[in-house]
Enzyme design. Structure first.
Site, short mmCIF file in Angstrom:
data_model
loop_
_atom_site.label_atom_id
_atom_site.label_comp_id
_atom_site.label_asym_id
_atom_site.label_seq_id
_atom_site.Cartn_x
_atom_site.Cartn_y
_atom_site.Cartn_z
N ASP A 291 -35.65 17.58 25.84
CA ASP A 291 -34.85 16.93 26.88
C ASP A 291 -35.29 17.54 28.20
O ASP A 291 -36.07 18.49 28.25
CB ASP A 291 -33.34 17.09 26.61
CG ASP A 291 -32.56 15.99 27.33
OD1 ASP A 291 -33.14 15.32 28.19
OD2 ASP A 291 -31.36 15.80 27.03
N TRP A 292 -34.80 16.99 29.28
CA TRP A 292 -35.25 17.34 30.63
C TRP A 292 -35.16 18.86 30.85
O TRP A 292 -34.08 19.42 30.99
CB TRP A 292 -34.39 16.59 31.64
CG TRP A 292 -34.79 16.73 33.05
CD1 TRP A 292 -34.69 17.86 33.82
CD2 TRP A 292 -35.37 15.71 33.89
NE1 TRP A 292 -35.16 17.60 35.08
CE2 TRP A 292 -35.57 16.29 35.16
CE3 TRP A 292 -35.73 14.37 33.70
CZ2 TRP A 292 -36.11 15.59 36.22
CZ3 TRP A 292 -36.25 13.67 34.77
CH2 TRP A 292 -36.45 14.27 36.00
#
Ligand code: BGC
Length: 760
Positions: A291-292
């Site tokens: 994820d980011w």
């Protein structure tokens, strides 16, 4: 996929690895191609494939951040970028792709990802709303349309579906999932993966899907986004993981890991989840994206000292691509060179990414998704909007309908349409709205105006502004949510009308990422507005638009009807009007329980009994209860009303006993006993009465959506096999334990026919 022939590659290097293939040896060809390509890559080029960056400049326009844009462009030219996110549009993606293909040594195309969560430009209801349709074909349809529009916009890959099973309405991201149940969540995971990916990833109308967030992100403690997760193995395996496994079985191309730690271990660094389970036991062949910056966030978690350690831990655990983390780009090469990371780990990750690119047909034609003509013709078509209206209709849940006030009778000649959401053309688009145009949805007021017969008076008043707590943009913060100056007009409109439609709930940005709340009641002065309106006119139909279950005791008590319409997408207003005026008989059932108050959270239908359950002791005893509220929710999972009525009779099992590998066939007769045609969602639950690890009081194991004419009956059949009757031990082992089972069938978990059988 058809024959692969690379015509685009500027350099002859790749051509040697690009021989023809045929249908039967497709997989072999893919492997051969990827292996050959891998042999030609330098370590830096390999690491580049594992890096994903967000667009920092408008590919077709000016550069807001020239310095970064310059750096990124250099990286693209060097071939040290494998993927980009947030570059959208046939022309923009083509421009970025060209930089890589025409300048880098091997010309390996980029894969473009984007959050296409519930539509690209044509918005469908938020995923949790859509799940309330319990209609897998519709979920497949909406995902396939989203894919078609996204692909026409030059995209290859969506970061969806989210399959986090959520039991906490404080967590704003419940809007993105399919609710609180693992079985239903698994079926929606499969349907959505099939919808996005179709049968052939290389088709120009399909895109790669991404099962996210792996894992247990929705269990973030106290519903606060990104918070830590403490979850035992039994819940992890039986509640959280099944939809992910279902997505693998459905052929999902990619996975995204999650921000959270699980019992102290960052999911991004979890060898168990990514390497052992996902890529090992489950045999997942695609790739895992972080994820980011979840790779870099391990430092803040206190699970890595610096970015270098983050990179080492993440790649070792099986996280193949680093989204915006800058850990892989900065450290993987040296980690391999100094012997800390085995190059085989890099090769494996690169191969997985190249394979998905191959399956998308990007080596055949890197620009195949960048067709400006297709972009013009395939997006926001009337056909897509019509589909959105259909999905929105089926997503709505009728929570209350006293005096059969709905559908609105033709004798009603004046209707007040009131509320901060009544003429809001933006909130129905929901959060995560991809490329939807602001204010492009059909509002409730517009829908009602278009639906009423001539001569019906419509009296509109906004009443108040919508609470803006979730909005982060300064323009929205100027709204005065305490202002009651609009109440007088609203009361006047209510008084002069026979019936009131009151549209209240949440604006689009009150749910979604980073939108956790401790208070999930109606925000701002909406409660006061409701009280004022209901005092002026007792015929109040509340139309709820929201992204999570709400706590609203005053509305439950005093509204005559409540229609849960969610954030319903581009055609929301028309779809709501279809239901209000009886063109469509509502059939949705909740997929997440509505609590009576925040103190009940987490609350879900498939709880396990305590040693002192309800009903076993009288009120004076010490049993598992609250002294100030019931245990049960306001509206449970599986609940929803219709304009007609259904009865269930004659639940039959074909046998009373079977072996652990046998099967039980059930049938029940469903009859539409009301006056109008309607759809019923028939639900099958079981209870494993005695097990090594206590099982839930009821668990969903099947469902069917059936349409019946008034007076019509139909026999509904279900089958139970070891797939439904077993469960996971905390260590992840699946077991089917002999013993007695109860089986329940009905239209909601509180009104069920019951039978039982023995498993030997
Ligand atoms: C979210 C993901 C999303 C990603 C890319 C993250 O903040 O958690 O769900 O796909 O951003 O936009």
């Amino acid at each position: 996929m058809k024959r692969i022939c690379i015509w685009f590659v500027a350099l002859p290097l790749l051509l040697a690895g690009c021989e023809q293939s045929n249908e039967t040896s497709e997989k072999g060809d893919e492997e051969q191609f990827v292996n050959d390509l891998l042999q030609k890559m330098t370590l830096d080029e390999k690491v580049g494939q594992l890096c994903q960056y967000t667009s920092q400049w408008e590919m077709t326009g000016p550069t807001p951040d020239a310095a970064n844009a310059q750096k990124l462009e250099e990286k693209l030219r060097e071939g040290s970028v494998g993927s980009m996110l947030n570059v959208v549009g046939a022309e923009a993606t083509k421009n970025a792709q060209k930089i890589v293909v025409e300048n880098s040594r091997l010309g390996i195309p980029l894969i473009f990802g984007y959050d296409v969560i519930h539509g690209q430009k044509t918005m469908f209801p938020i995923p949790m709303g859509e799940a309330c349709s319990w209609d897998l074909e519709l979920a497949k349809l909406s995902s396939s349309i989203a894919a078609k529009e996204a692909a026409a916009n030059g995209l290859h890959w969506t970061f969806a579906p989210m399959m986090d099973v959520g039991r906490d309405a404080r967590w704003g991201r419940v809007m993105e999932g399919a609710g609180e149940d693992a079985y239903l969540g698994s079926r929606f995971a499969e349907a959505r993966v099939h919808g996005f990916q179709g049968d052939d990833l290389s088709s120009e109308n399909t895109i790669a899907a991404c099962a996210k967030h792996f894992a247990a992100y929705a269990f973030s403690e106290s519903g606060r986004d990104y918070n830590v997760v403490e979850i035992g193995g039994e819940s992890l395996h039986n509640v959280v993981l099944p939809p992910f496994k279902a997505a693998v079985n459905a052929g999902v191309a990619t996975f995204m890991n999650s921000f959270n730690t699980i019992d102290g271990m960052p999911a991004t660094a979890s060898v168990y989840l990514q390497r052992d389970l996902l890529k090992g036991d489950w045999g997942f062949k695609g790739f895992v994206v972080s994820d980011w910056n979840s790779v870099g966030e391990m430092i803040a978690h206190g699970a890595a000292a610096d970015l270098k350690e983050c990179a080492q831990k993440a790649i070792t655990a099986g996280c193949d691509m680093d989204m915006e983390g800058y850990a892989y780009v900065d450290y993987l090469t040296q980690l391999v060179e100094n012997g800390t990371v085995d190059v085989q780990l890099i090769d494996e990750a690169v191969s997985r990414i190249l394979s998905v690119k191959y399956q998308l047909g990007l080596f055949e034609d890197p620009y195949k998704y960048c067709d400006v003509e297709r972009e013009k013709n395939n997006i926001y078509t009337s056909e897509h909007r019509e589909a959105s209206r259909k999905v929105a209709r089926e997503s709505m849940v009728l929570l209350k309908n006293d005096d059969a006030i709905l559908p609105i009778k033709s004798s009603v000649k004046s209707i007040a349409v009131i509320g901060p959401l009544a003429d809001d053309k933006d909130s129905p688009l929901g959060n995560w709205r991809a490329r939807a145009e602001a204010n492009s949805a059909v509002s409730l007021l517009e829908g009602v105006r278009a639906a009423v017969p001539e001569g019906v008076e419509i009296n509109y008043a906004k009443g108040c502004e919508l609470a803006t707590g979730g909005r982060t943009f300064s323009t929205y913060l100027q709204v005065n949510e305490d202002d009651k100056s609009g109440f007088a007009k609203a009361v006047k409109a209510a008084k002069k009308s026979e019936l009131v439609l009151l549209a209240i709930g949440e604006d689009a940005y009150m749910s979604g990422e980073g939108r956790s709340q401790t208070d999930i009641t109606l925000q701002g002065v909406q409660k006061e507005l409701f009280e004022a309106v209901v005092k002026a006119n007792k015929n109040v139909v509340v139309v709820l638009m929201n992204g999570r279950p709400l706590v609203m005791p005053e509305v439950v008590e005093k509204a005559t009807a409540i229609l849960e319409a969610w954030h319903g997408g581009s055609e929301a207003g028309h779809a709501i009007a279809d239901v209000l005026f009886g063109k469509y008989n509502p059939s949705g059932k909740l997929v997440m329980s509505f609590p009576r108050n925040v103190g009940q959270i987490p609350i879900y239908y498939n709880y396990k009994n305590t040693g002192r359950p309800e009903g076993k002791y009288d009120e004076d005893n010490l049993w598992s209860n609250y002294t100030d509220a019931p245990n049960l929710p306001q509206y449970p999972f599986g609940y929803g009303l219709s304009y007609t009525s259904f009865t269930y009779a004659g639940l039959k099992l074909d046998k009373q006993e079977t072996g652990v590998n046998g099967e039980i066939n059930l049938s029940v007769k469903l009859t539409n006993t009301g006056q109008v045609k309607g759809k019923e969602i028939v639900q099958l639950y079981i209870r494993d009465e005695v097990a090594t690890y206590a099982r839930p009081v009821i668990e969903l194991k099947g469902f069917d959506k059936v349409e019946l004419e008034p007076g019509e009956s139909k026999t509904i059949e279900f089958k139970l096999t070891d797939k439904e009757l077993g469960y996971y031990f905390p260590d992840g082992k699946y077991v089917v334990e002999p013993g007695s089972f109860k089986v329940f069938v009905g239209g909601n978990p509180h009104e069920l026919l019951q039978s039982n059988f023995i498993l030997n």
